[in-house]
Design an enzyme around this catalytic site. Structure first.
Site, PDB file in Angstrom:
ATOM      1  N   ARG A 237       0.858  -1.186   0.000  1.00 41.39           N
ATOM      2  CA  ARG A 237       0.000   0.000   0.000  1.00 41.39           C
ATOM      3  C   ARG A 237       0.892   1.233   0.000  1.00 41.39           C
ATOM      4  O   ARG A 237       1.565   1.502   0.987  1.00 41.39           O
ATOM      5  CB  ARG A 237      -0.893  -0.037   1.244  1.00 41.39           C
ATOM      6  CG  ARG A 237      -2.075   0.891   1.200  1.00 41.39           C
ATOM      7  CD  ARG A 237      -2.801   0.909   2.537  1.00 41.39           C
ATOM      8  NE  ARG A 237      -2.059   1.687   3.514  1.00 41.39           N
ATOM      9  CZ  ARG A 237      -2.095   1.488   4.828  1.00 41.39           C
ATOM     10  NH1 ARG A 237      -2.824   0.522   5.340  1.00 41.39           N
ATOM     11  NH2 ARG A 237      -1.388   2.243   5.642  1.00 41.39           N
TER      12      ARG A 237
ATOM     13  N   HIS B 179      -3.547   4.593   4.885  1.00 40.76           N
ATOM     14  CA  HIS B 179      -4.786   3.818   4.723  1.00 40.76           C
ATOM     15  C   HIS B 179      -5.853   4.638   3.999  1.00 40.76           C
ATOM     16  O   HIS B 179      -6.497   4.166   3.081  1.00 40.76           O
ATOM     17  CB  HIS B 179      -5.305   3.373   6.099  1.00 40.76           C
ATOM     18  CG  HIS B 179      -6.729   2.905   6.097  1.00 40.76           C
ATOM     19  ND1 HIS B 179      -7.126   1.753   5.461  1.00 40.76           N
ATOM     20  CD2 HIS B 179      -7.857   3.455   6.623  1.00 40.76           C
ATOM     21  CE1 HIS B 179      -8.440   1.598   5.612  1.00 40.76           C
ATOM     22  NE2 HIS B 179      -8.911   2.617   6.301  1.00 40.76           N
TER      23      HIS B 179
ATOM     24  N   TYR C 227       3.215   4.385  12.140  1.00 42.92           N
ATOM     25  CA  TYR C 227       3.375   2.932  12.280  1.00 42.92           C
ATOM     26  C   TYR C 227       4.259   2.255  11.246  1.00 42.92           C
ATOM     27  O   TYR C 227       4.451   1.065  11.283  1.00 42.92           O
ATOM     28  CB  TYR C 227       1.988   2.248  12.327  1.00 42.92           C
ATOM     29  CG  TYR C 227       1.081   2.595  11.155  1.00 42.92           C
ATOM     30  CD1 TYR C 227       1.231   1.949   9.926  1.00 42.92           C
ATOM     31  CD2 TYR C 227       0.080   3.552  11.290  1.00 42.92           C
ATOM     32  CE1 TYR C 227       0.408   2.255   8.859  1.00 42.92           C
ATOM     33  CE2 TYR C 227      -0.759   3.864  10.219  1.00 42.92           C
ATOM     34  CZ  TYR C 227      -0.587   3.226   9.011  1.00 42.92           C
ATOM     35  OH  TYR C 227      -1.407   3.530   7.950  1.00 42.92           O
TER      36      TYR C 227
END
Lengths: 335, 325
Positions: free
Chosen positions: A248, A252, A261
């Site tokens: 990705r 998100h 993170y």
């Protein structure tokens, strides 16, 4: 010169160029959505970036005139390959009345277009999986030659609905292709904390179906796997689980900060395998694409995205009274 | 006409619809060879084949999701949830998906699913086998909720439910499955959804109720009659959509009302019924509208259920408070 792999798969130069253009269109639509979001014009973006190869490679392996797709929220590449236009996606981003997904009712990324057999989904992840199984059962009962293709993330492969749907499809040998787009993160939680097995495809054995892992950055690898799965399904040999591993490339969503993170080095490393770049390079190395053609394609795509943005921005919102419609069937009196 | 129990009447309705419409499918846990744990689907797989009547794996959410997929392709699925307490396992499919599919698609899809499920107490089954969870469904826009109180109504309402283009939750009270027989026509007939039945006419008090409590309320009305009170009993039959017109017409006539339900006071439909009366008929009222309902606890162990469940004596007691106000 690298080996020409697409011819071996039965794909013409025109087809692989069309795949490349769909991948690029998906990326540019997504990038435009981010700009619109950051300038305060649309409320939300959830990205396909980094997964276009898996999405477009898979969609091209299906019969785009009769198969059904039940995409998850990142699948811009799937839906543009199945006939949804940039304009329609922008109408959804702006939540305008003409949005074919839901008339502006749902969040962007909740794709649905009945005319193109793109089945509407919803926000709790993996709910689309048993729906795909139901459609496949309907097709089998009616003797229709259709395959259903359903996607989800690796985190979603933990949901009960994945297992309940996969089990039913396995028991009844239904023509379902379960494709996990493993982008290594479920929002912030990495795959090591999501799965105890090594690969998502390991889960297939529990449901009596083949499970295979492919390079999700390579549309040809994904195409080959999905083609074989679709052929199996049409032959009545049952479902297949495919895991397409990619990464990705964005946070998100537009409301997420991934710097909390994951390390910048990790993202930078993944970008060297960006499928838009690597597939473009492959097409040049095999002589399918040259700089002139690349420029033409880029121009065409940008024009489509610009026109779509302008149209959607100026399109009307749904009338407020529309919010009261379609709760109950009106031909039967409704409520 | 034949004398049928509710189980037989439901079986008859299902047979009728399987014959009537090739798109009707029955499935669920043990509904095939076994004919359902309560024998409701007895003989149907043998008669219509494994394509039309089939056992699913033991996985409720999968059953709900399957029904949605089949509906998207034009089938009319009639899934069974073995006990309605297990509905929590399939809540997303029902409340998150099938109830919303038309809305979120801007009217492009119907969800003609009829979810059948046994519910209710009084037969010594434990919690999650006896719960009255109809209020959860009634609070979900997009769903219709049907609860028959007799074999005759069960057949007519089930046929209407299956033919309806909205998702219907069809709840079959366990205690009524074999409680009594009555005459049920063998030919098909329908009872419209959203229409209550006046089971007994009266002029002093309206009892608004549904499900097994219809019978407790009728018994209470008979006792009250002996003491000179004329009591009207309304069986809602469909709790969503609610037949507000019938309720209000009755309350305007009697000036007094109680609502009787088996569900807990915080659950069921009673609070909604009371609100409708307050909004539309408050000036007709001679007394407050009271409720008869179970205590706000989890469904109790079976040794306690006869105390926990409302019965006709509770109905009489509450009715007298309103009549003597």
């Amino acid at each position: 010169m690298v080996e020409n792999r697409h011819r071996g798969l039965g794909l013409s130069d025109e087809t692989v160029l069309a795949m490349y253009e769909k991948m690029l269109l998906s990326r540019r639509i997504d990038e435009r959505m981010w700009l619109l979001n950051r300038s305060g014009k649309i409320p939300f973006v959830i990205s396909c970036q980094g997964q276009e190869a898996a999405q477009v490679g898979a969609a091209f392996a299906l019969d785009r005139d009769k198969d059904y797709v039940l995409p998850y929220y990142r699948d811009v590449g799937v839906v543009v390959s199945f006939g949804m236009t940039a304009k329609e996606l922008m109408l959804s981003g702006f939540a305008k009345a003409e949005d074919p997904n839901s008339g502006g009712r749902q969040m962007p990324g909740h794709f649905g277009q009945k005319s193109n057999r793109i089945v509407t989904g919803s926000s709790p992840v993996t709910t689309q999986v048993p729906h795909a199984v139901g459609i496949a059962l309907a097709g089998k009962m009616e003797g229709k030659d259709l395959v259903t293709f359903v996607t989800f993330g690796e985190g979603s492969s933990n949901q009960g609905d994945f297992h309940e749907g996969a089990n039913f499809a396995g028991v009844h040998k239904l023509p379902v292709i379960f494709m996990c787009e493993n982008n290594k993160y479920a929002i912030s939680v990495p795959i090591e904390k999501q799965l105890a097995c090594e690969k998502v495809s390991d889960r297939a054995i529990g449901y009596g179906m083949p499970g295979i892992t492919v390079d999700g950055n390579d549309p040809l690898d994904v195409y080959g796997a999905v083609k074989e799965a679709a052929d199996r399904g049409r032959r009545g040999e049952g479902p297949t689980l495919i895991e397409a591993v990619s990464y990705r490339l964005t946070a998100h969503s537009s409301d997420d900060d991934d710097r909390i993170y994951r390390a910048p080095d990790e993202v930078a490393e993944a970008k060297t395998k960006d499928p838009i770049i690597t597939f473009g390079a492959y097409l040049k190395e095999t002589g399918v694409l040259n700089d002139d053609l690349e420029e033409q394609i880029n121009k065409r795509v940008m024009q489509i995205v610009n026109e779509a943005t302008d149209y959607a921005e100026n399109a009307p919102y749904a009338e407020p009274e529309q919010a009261l419609k379609y709760v109950y069937a009106e031909e039967q009196g409704g409520l | 006409m034949a004398q049928m129990t509710m189980v037989q009447a439901i079986n008859d309705a299902l047979r009728n619809e399987l014959k009537n419409d090739p798109n009707v499918l029955l499935f669920g846990e043990d509904v095939g060879v076994n004919g359902g744990v309560f024998r409701v689907t007895d003989g149907l797989q043998k008669e219509f084949g494994e394509d039309k009547v089939f056992d699913t794996p033991l996985a409720e959410s999968g059953i709900g999701g399957l029904a949605i997929g089949l509906s998207l392709q034009g089938f009319r699925p009639v899934p069974e949830i073995q006990f309605f307490g297990f509905v929590f396992e399939v809540m997303d499919s029902i409340a998150g998906q099938m109830s919303r599919m038309r809305y979120r698609s801007g009217g492009r899809y119907n969800m003609p699913v009829t979810v059948r499920s046994p519910f209710g107490g009084g037969v010594h089954t434990p919690e999650l086998h006896s719960d009255s969870l109809e209020g959860l469904m009634a609070q979900t826009p997009g769903l219709k909720v049907v609860i028959p109180s007799s074999p005759y109504d069960a057949k007519g309402l089930l046929i209407s439910s299956i033919r309806d283009n909205d998702p219907v939750i069809f709840l079959e009270h366990l205690k009524l499955y074999r409680a009594f027989r009555e005459e049920v026509p063998e030919e098909e007939y329908t009872i419209p959804l959203g229409k209550a039945a006046v089971k007994r006419e009266g002029s002093d008090l309206s009892i608004i109720t549904y499900g097994a409590m219809v019978h407790e309320s009728l018994k209470a009305a008979e006792e009250l009659e002996k003491e000179g009170h004329s009591v009207e009993v309304i069986d809602l039959r469909t709790i969503m959509p609610l037949d507000v017109d019938t309720i209000i017409a009755s309350v305007e006539k009697t000036g007094r009302a109680i609502v009787v339900q088996e569900a807990q006071r915080q659950a069921g439909i009673a609070n909604h019924v009371v609100s409708e009366i307050m909004e539309r008929a408050v000036l007709s009222l001679e007394a407050p509208v009271l409720r008869v309902a179970a205590a706000d606890t989890i469904y109790p162990f079976s040794q306690a259920e006869s105390i926990w469940l409302p019965n006709y004596k509770d109905v009489i007691e509450t009715a007298k408070k309103v009549l003597n106000f």
